[in-house]
Design a protein around this motif. Sequence first.
Motif: not given
Length: 332
Positions: A167-185
Amino acid sequence: MVFKKLLGSLGVGGPTVDTVLNPGAVRPGGSLTGQVHLKGGSADFDIEQITLELVARVEAEHDGGEAQGVAAFGRFTVAGGFRLAAGEQRSVPFTVVLPWETPITELYGQALGIVLGVRTELAVSGAKDKGDLDPLTIAPLPVQEAVLEALGQLGFGFKTADLEYGHIGGTGQQLPFYQEIELVPAPQYAHAMQELEVTFLANPEGMEVVLEADKPGGFFASGHDVVNRHVVSHGGADQRDWNTVVDAWIRQMVASHGHHSVPAPYVHTDAHYAHGHHDDHGGHRSGPSTGTAIAAGAAGLAVGVAGGLVAAEVVDEVGDFFEGDDEGDEEA
């Protein structure tokens, strides 16, 4: 491709189930439709319940490393309480609403490397069997597409995408996981960050866009992460200068010297639109431009699912949120 499987717990002669999803990608918060096709076995059976389960391949921290498994994130009972005669063929249409936080699996038709599926569970005469698994394709909401398009136009490139258990702290996340899309700067920000991670947490009113920059350390200091959270609504995605908005977000992160790590509070900026929510999620953007560098980078990340969804290996030690396929199932 769908997998027809014999109801293994009942042995030879049991009914078979074949779930077929309607063609095309679905969006988070949208309706998933299809039909469950049943074929009776050698005798009559009481079908107590037909349940659809949404599953995802996820990553989790385990003993200092990463482990993979399958996490369920939605269950829907679509039928039940009827008798299926021997040899009878019956189709059960269904419509279920996906969670708003359902991860996106593609951008402009290019796979991002996220594996989602719909698993069908058939309860017959007290026995249960998870006998059908179908790949699920999720297209981005207009705001998600707009933000990724803007990042692409600013020069950011796609690196990878995954699902992280937690869970990402400080957010309203509902699912037990979250998606991360990683980008090259982008080149103009390469001196200020080693990579940028984007997470979308959608809800009926809008979504939180969580940006995390991995800032490099100096000669006398170690690197650190800077995390900002921006709240936007669904309406008016095509009426916003997203390049300017997203560039301002990135500049804010570059200027920040604070150290925020999960679950510390996020820097929060509001970017609400003046427009109301569109029930149909708004119109699809006109199409790719130079921002499709992100999608182009994703083109080579197909995860070997051309012949159907391949469930991830079960890692029991990580926790009971992982759930694998029944090994006793047999293909019909």
